[in-house]
Scaffold this motif. Structure first.
Motif: not given
Ligand code: SF4
Ligand code: SF4
Lengths: 330, 443
Positions: A81-91, A194-204
């Protein structure tokens, strides 16, 4: 007297509460704030990518364990599950589903199960998936829909490069930092999402919240995130102090790209990081240095994934270097 | 002020001190006692009696067979019915002296009055001789003959007596109750230890979860010269001697070394009490306080019972039936041994009998190591349990020795903590046994 037999086993006869699934689901909970923010900014696209990534990872784990490895399935332990979530967060949120399928296969088959499954993989599986995709589909992996509040149609999203990408390109072309600043979002936007990027990178901010939760739950310790991020700040700070006309500020490096996601969620993966606190500090510093070197001098705008994977590879050496000193040998 | 504890590792399992408010009760002598001749660390004792001999409570029935060994006394009055092998707490058959009880006649020399005898004029060697003759061994569970520890070896310099009132094992309360009910006696015992070792200072470490014991010991310690009470942070395994010495004195006993190497002489509070009785009341070690507890026990108790009493008698007194007993443990839940039968006798080292209900008696399923390092973090000996266990599993004995596997004292913190339910300590024990054999064969 009762005829029933007594249980015999060696001590200890009691066991702490914490289990592997609890730790894994704890990480999943910590990823929730970032997931929510990404849904707010990227809408349906974010939901779709996340759901498919998780589903594919679980599916591949199940299929490979059942038909190839012929072992008991472990999809319930929360790690796939975590691998899936983290992969998504990188796309990016508009990532094509069929490519996602390939990424999930790479993550699970190459990244995890080929080494024997949970606990045996030297590399973070989600990062293996991501880097595999980056090499196969560089275009789709580097153009990002710009985040837009509550944009629930994935059709009208505008794509562009990430702030890191924009800055790198502009610096290459010799544009001034002052000019570059007009091209990219401000620091506050970068921080809140408010920046372009992958899903999980969007908000620090959302990532930090998740990190604090994991600290509180003792899933991670501060050593890797702090040494990783600290090194990036110091290293980019030195370059910036030398020439602020040629290098972006440490704050920019801190808030853009996958640094927060990588330092808080990917580098801290228990399986692929060192065992002792001292080792974790060495690991974090190494990740930080490599990230900056790749970001500033490398061909890719972003270096977090590569940095972590490279450091994953030297974890066995770090473990030897940072062996704890047994009691009574001081 | 931050409370002291040891420096590295440690865990804090649920305390479950169910029997903490149960005063010490005497358990009637059983109809038959089986007194094993090996209840201590060292050589088994040599029987002095034979079938048919009449004995009283306190009659010596076995003598020391070497320097590290102990006297054993009859705990009941009656007739020796046989000397035979009985199953002891290790699960193995060991030689024991079996005595059929008849009445309760004590040796005349023993002073059974409850009154406190505070003053003594004995010198060190007289005290040591009495402790030796009374068969006193470490009652905290280590069962090392006490008289040996009272003789500070030539060339070593002791600076303080450290007394263990920590009782860090969950569930157990016998030491706690002794501290509450036999406070003065313990303090006299500590003074005797100080006299025997010629030390002017004693520190009694007590974990902070026993505020009543700390307060009463403190108040009464004022009447004694040189005894300090030190409250400690609750942390398992603080009762282990090296950890306690570090908590109390800050000193680290070298690997493979003894407490005396850092100048400490260490005894348990229960042992201090037994030393008081031996020296001041001429009473040999024939009975001890045993906590009978566990979630399957209706009336958790602290019972003063004769050495050699079957465990079943204690369970009965505490209202426990065997019906819902899944596991019976001699000792605490972290380091105790599971018993194969409730007929096993209580010995000098039995601090508690813990009965686990069926649902808590079995282990959970093991899953792969996720390299979370939690076992490393909690190991009080600062070892790498995940690695040692793996080496044990793979028979890599040389590496096991290099990785200091022999320093493990089997506290169980690693197995307790492992989220993957890996029985780390099982495999470490395998390694220790094998490597121990290899080391011995080198000599
Ligand atoms: S049982 Fe041994 S290895 Fe495990 S924590 Fe205790 S001392 Fe360390
Ligand atoms: S606690 Fe268990 S899962 Fe964690 S590193 Fe140690 S052995 Fe592996």
């Amino acid at each position: 007297m009762s005829k029933e037999l007594l249980t015999i086993s060696l001590s200890p006869h009691i066991k702490g509460e914490e289990t592997t699934p609890q730790i894994m689901y704890g990480v999943a909970i910590a990823l929730l704030p970032a997931l929510i923010v990404s849904i707010i900014f990227f809408g349906l696209g974010a939901i779709k990518v996340t759901l498919f990534a998780v589903a594919f990872c679980l599916l591949f784990e199940f299929l490979i364990q059942k038909f190839i490895m012929k072992v008991e399935s472990s999809i319930g332990d929360g790690s796939a599950l975590i691998t899936g979530l983290l992969l998504a967060f990188n796309l990016p949120s508009n990532f094509p589903i069929w490519m996602l399928l390939i990424g999930a296969l790479a993550a699970m088959a190459i990244g995890k199960l080929s080494f024997g499954g949970l606990g045996n993989n030297p590399f973070n599986p989600a990062l293996v998936g991501r880097v595999f995709l980056l090499i196969c589909f560089p275009v789709q992996m580097t153009s990002w829909p710009l985040p837009k509040l509550f944009s629930f149609s994935s059709l009208d999203s505008v794509t562009g490069a990430t702030a890191l990408g924009v800055a790198k390109e502009a610096i290459k072309q010799g544009q001034s930092i002052a000019h570059i600043k007009t091209l990219i979002p401000g620091n506050l936007d970068l921080f809140l999402g408010q920046a372009g990027g992958s899903l999980g990178e969007v908000s620090a901010l959302a990532l930090i919240l998740g990190g604090l939760y994991m600290l509180y739950k003792k899933i991670i310790t501060w050593h890797i995130p702090v040494s990783f991020i600290g090194t990036v700040i110091i290293f980019t700070g030195i370059l910036w102090a030398i020439n602020c006309e040629q290098y972006m500020s440490p704050l920019f490096h801190l808030l853009t790209g996958g640094l927060m996601l990588g330092a808080i969620f990917m580098a801290t993966d228990m399986v692929t990081s060192p065992m002792t606190k001292k080792g974790q500090l060495i690991f974090g510093v190494g990740c930080g240095l490599l990230t900056v070197i790749i970001r500033i001098f490398g061909a890719y705008p972003e270096g977090v994934s590569f940095a972590i994977l490279l450091m994953n590879a030297v974890v066995p050496l770090i473990n030897i270097l940072s062996k704890p000193k047994p009691f009574g040998t001081n | 002020m931050e409370l002291k504890t040891f420096k590295k590792g440690g865990i804090h399992p649920e305390e479950n001190k169910l029997s903490v408010s149960a005063p010490i009760e005497s358990l009637a002598p059983p109809a038959i006692v089986s007194i094993p001749i090996s209840q201590h660390i060292g050589a088994p004792s040599k029987p002095l009696v034979k079938k048919g001999d009449e004995v009283k409570v306190g009659t010596p029935i076995a003598e020391m067979s070497s320097f590290i060994s102990a006297f054993i006394h009859s705990s009941v009055s009656g007739t020796v019915s046989k000397i035979d092998d009985v199953v002891d707490s290790s699960g193995l058959r060991k030689q024991a002296i079996i005595i059929k009880t008849d009445g309760d006649t004590w040796e005349k020399s023993i002073d059974r009055s409850p009154e406190l005898k505070k003053n003594f004029t004995l010198d060190a060697s007289e005290i040591i001789e009495k402790v030796k003759k009374a068969g006193i061994v470490g009652l905290g569970g280590a069962t090392f003959p006490s008289y040996v520890k009272l003789m500070v070896p030539k060339g070593k310099k002791a600076f303080a007596v450290v007394i263990n009132g920590v009782e860090c094992e969950p569930y157990l309360t016998s030491d706690h109750r002794i501290m509450l009910e036999k406070t003065d006696e313990i303090l006299v015992g500590v003074s005797l230890i100080m006299k025997a070792t010629n030390l002017k200072k004693a520190i009694i470490g007590i974990e902070n979860n026993k505020p009543d014991a700390i307060s009463i010991m403190r108040t009464k310690a004022k009447n004694f010269e040189g005894i300090e009470i030190l409250p400690l942070k609750v942390m398992y395994p603080q009762g282990a001697e090296k950890q306690l010495i570090q908590a109390v004195t800050g000193k680290e006993v070298p690997a493979g070394g003894l407490p005396i190497d850092v100048g400490a002489v260490i005894f348990n509070v229960g042992t201090a009490f037994a030393i008081y009785e031996a020296v001041q009341k001429k009473k040999p070690l024939v009975e001890r306080v045993v906590t009978v507890t566990g979630k399957a026990i209706p009336k958790p108790s602290n019972l003063l019972c004769r050495i050699g009493t079957p465990v079943a008698n204690l369970l009965e007194q505490a209202g426990g039936s065997l019906e819902n007993a899944g596991k019976i443990i001699n000792g605490g839940p972290m380091m105790g041994k599971a018993l194969v039968t409730p007929d096993v006798p209580i010995t000098k080292g039995t601090s508690g009998i813990l009965v686990m209900p069926k649902e808590l008696a079995t282990r959970k399923k093991e899953s792969p190591c996720i390299r979370c390092a939690k076992c490393v973090t909690v190991c009080p000996m600062v070892l790498e349990p995940y690695l040692l266990s793996r080496l044990g599993r793979k028979y890599l004995w040389e590496r096991f020795e290099v990785e200091k596997g022999m320093n493990c004292f089997e506290c169980g913190s690693c197995s307790f903590t492992c989220p993957a339910n890996i029985p780390l300590l099982d495999y470490i024990r395998v390694g220790k046994t094998e490597v121990g054999r290899i080391i011995r064969s080198r000599k």
